[in-house]
Enzyme design. Structure first.
Site, PDB file in Angstrom:
ATOM      1  N   ARG A 133       1.273 -49.319  -6.126  1.00 37.34           N
ATOM      2  CA  ARG A 133       1.083 -50.257  -7.238  1.00 37.34           C
ATOM      3  C   ARG A 133       1.596 -49.642  -8.542  1.00 37.34           C
ATOM      4  O   ARG A 133       1.379 -48.456  -8.806  1.00 37.34           O
ATOM      5  CB  ARG A 133      -0.393 -50.642  -7.366  1.00 37.34           C
ATOM      6  CG  ARG A 133      -0.876 -51.388  -6.136  1.00 37.34           C
ATOM      7  CD  ARG A 133      -2.135 -52.186  -6.344  1.00 37.34           C
ATOM      8  NE  ARG A 133      -2.595 -52.699  -5.053  1.00 37.34           N
ATOM      9  CZ  ARG A 133      -2.142 -53.811  -4.465  1.00 37.34           C
ATOM     10  NH1 ARG A 133      -1.234 -54.559  -5.072  1.00 37.34           N
ATOM     11  NH2 ARG A 133      -2.588 -54.195  -3.271  1.00 37.34           N
TER      12      ARG A 133
ATOM     13  N   HIS B 264      11.105 -53.410  -7.641  1.00 43.62           N
ATOM     14  CA  HIS B 264       9.869 -53.999  -8.162  1.00 43.62           C
ATOM     15  C   HIS B 264       9.580 -55.278  -7.373  1.00 43.62           C
ATOM     16  O   HIS B 264      10.450 -56.155  -7.277  1.00 43.62           O
ATOM     17  CB  HIS B 264      10.026 -54.407  -9.632  1.00 43.62           C
ATOM     18  CG  HIS B 264      10.232 -53.289 -10.595  1.00 43.62           C
ATOM     19  ND1 HIS B 264       9.229 -52.802 -11.401  1.00 43.62           N
ATOM     20  CD2 HIS B 264      11.340 -52.567 -10.915  1.00 43.62           C
ATOM     21  CE1 HIS B 264       9.702 -51.843 -12.187  1.00 43.62           C
ATOM     22  NE2 HIS B 264      10.982 -51.674 -11.913  1.00 43.62           N
TER      23      HIS B 264
ATOM     24  N   HIS C 178      14.043 -47.810  -7.180  1.00 50.54           N
ATOM     25  CA  HIS C 178      12.805 -48.508  -6.827  1.00 50.54           C
ATOM     26  C   HIS C 178      13.009 -50.006  -6.955  1.00 50.54           C
ATOM     27  O   HIS C 178      13.686 -50.481  -7.866  1.00 50.54           O
ATOM     28  CB  HIS C 178      11.632 -48.050  -7.697  1.00 50.54           C
ATOM     29  CG  HIS C 178      11.926 -48.030  -9.172  1.00 50.54           C
ATOM     30  ND1 HIS C 178      12.632 -47.016  -9.768  1.00 50.54           N
ATOM     31  CD2 HIS C 178      11.601 -48.902 -10.150  1.00 50.54           C
ATOM     32  CE1 HIS C 178      12.735 -47.263 -11.066  1.00 50.54           C
ATOM     33  NE2 HIS C 178      12.118 -48.403 -11.322  1.00 50.54           N
TER      34      HIS C 178
ATOM     35  N   ASN D 234      16.224 -52.205 -11.524  1.00 53.00           N
ATOM     36  CA  ASN D 234      16.905 -51.903 -12.781  1.00 53.00           C
ATOM     37  C   ASN D 234      17.837 -50.702 -12.610  1.00 53.00           C
ATOM     38  O   ASN D 234      17.515 -49.754 -11.886  1.00 53.00           O
ATOM     39  CB  ASN D 234      15.875 -51.595 -13.870  1.00 53.00           C
ATOM     40  CG  ASN D 234      15.020 -52.794 -14.219  1.00 53.00           C
ATOM     41  OD1 ASN D 234      15.527 -53.906 -14.304  1.00 53.00           O
ATOM     42  ND2 ASN D 234      13.730 -52.589 -14.406  1.00 53.00           N
TER      43      ASN D 234
HETATM   44  P1  AMP Z   1      11.908 -49.048 -14.362  1.00 50.29           P
HETATM   45  O1  AMP Z   1      11.702 -49.409 -15.799  1.00 50.29           O
HETATM   46  O2  AMP Z   1      12.653 -50.103 -13.574  1.00 50.29           O
HETATM   47  O3  AMP Z   1      12.526 -47.670 -14.195  1.00 50.29           O
HETATM   48  O4  AMP Z   1      10.467 -49.009 -13.727  1.00 50.29           O
HETATM   49  C1  AMP Z   1       9.674 -47.868 -13.670  1.00 50.29           C
HETATM   50  C2  AMP Z   1       8.291 -48.342 -13.356  1.00 50.29           C
HETATM   51  O5  AMP Z   1       7.537 -47.229 -12.894  1.00 50.29           O
HETATM   52  C3  AMP Z   1       7.541 -48.931 -14.557  1.00 50.29           C
HETATM   53  O6  AMP Z   1       7.167 -50.266 -14.262  1.00 50.29           O
HETATM   54  C4  AMP Z   1       6.336 -48.006 -14.707  1.00 50.29           C
HETATM   55  O7  AMP Z   1       5.179 -48.681 -15.105  1.00 50.29           O
HETATM   56  C5  AMP Z   1       6.220 -47.398 -13.328  1.00 50.29           C
HETATM   57  N1  AMP Z   1       5.591 -46.103 -13.254  1.00 50.29           N
HETATM   58  C6  AMP Z   1       5.892 -44.989 -13.960  1.00 50.29           C
HETATM   59  N2  AMP Z   1       5.113 -43.960 -13.599  1.00 50.29           N
HETATM   60  C7  AMP Z   1       4.305 -44.418 -12.616  1.00 50.29           C
HETATM   61  C8  AMP Z   1       3.264 -43.835 -11.814  1.00 50.29           C
HETATM   62  N3  AMP Z   1       2.900 -42.540 -11.967  1.00 50.29           N
HETATM   63  N4  AMP Z   1       2.649 -44.605 -10.904  1.00 50.29           N
HETATM   64  C9  AMP Z   1       2.988 -45.900 -10.755  1.00 50.29           C
HETATM   65  N5  AMP Z   1       3.965 -46.516 -11.460  1.00 50.29           N
HETATM   66  C10 AMP Z   1       4.613 -45.788 -12.389  1.00 50.29           C
END
Ligand code: AMP
Length: 114
Positions: free
Chosen positions: A29, A102, A100, A87
Site C-alpha cells: 500500500r 500505481h 512501479h 510515471n
Molecule cells: P512516483 O511519484 O510515481 O515515483 O510514486 C512514488 C510513490 O511511492 C508515491 O506515491 C509515494 O507516496 C510512495 N512511497 C514512497 N515511499 C514509500 C514507502 N516507504 N512505502 C510506501 N509507499 C511509498
C-alpha cells in the site's frame, strides 16, 4: 540497489503493508494514498524506470499488470473501475526510481488523467 527505498521494502529492511508477493513482484500500500485504494506493484528486480527497461523485461512488466488485475479483483474495484499509472522521470512526477505501477481505485476519478 543498496540506496533504493523499494529494494529495501523487498528485502524487508523497511516496513510496508505488503498485500502480495511472488518470485517476480511485490505489491504494497502506498504510504501517501491518492485514492481510497492505492497499491504499488513493483518488480523484485531493480529497474530505474521505463526508460531503462529492455525487451527482455517485457514479461516481467506484463506480470505487473496481471498482478494489478488480480489485486483489483481482490480489493473489490475490478467492476467499478481502477486506474494504472507508471510515471517516468521528472515531468511525470516520478520520485522513486524503481519501476512501479500505481493501482488506484475506490472512488470516481475527477480528472480524466490523474
Ligand atoms: P512516483 O511519484 O510515481 O515515483 O510514486 C512514488 C510513490 O511511492 C508515491 O506515491 C509515494 O507516496 C510512495 N512511497 C514512497 N515511499 C514509500 C514507502 N516507504 N512505502 C510506501 N509507499 C511509498
Amino acid at each position: 540497489m543498496t540506496d533504493c527505498i523499494f529494494c529495501k521494502i523487498i528485502a524487508g529492511e523497511i516496513p510496508a503493508t505488503i498485500v502480495y508477493r511472488d518470485e517476480q513482484a511485490t505489491a504494497f500500500r502506498d504510504i501517501n494514498p491518492a485514492a481510497p485504494i492505492h497499491i504499488l506493484i513493483i518488480p523484485n528486480k531493480h529497474i530505474d524506470s521505463v526508460n531503462m527497461m529492455t525487451v527482455d523485461d517485457e514479461p516481467l512488466i506484463g506480470h505487473l499488470f496481471t498482478t494489478a488485475k488480480a489485486l483489483a479483483a481482490q480489493e473489490g474495484i475490478a467492476n467499478g473501475g481502477f486506474r494504472l499509472i507508471m510515471n517516468t522521470n521528472a515531468d511525470a512526477g516520478q520520485t522513486v526510481f524503481h519501476i512501479h505501477l500505481h493501482l488506484l481505485g475506490g472512488s470516481r476519478m475527477k480528472n480524466p488523467m490523474g
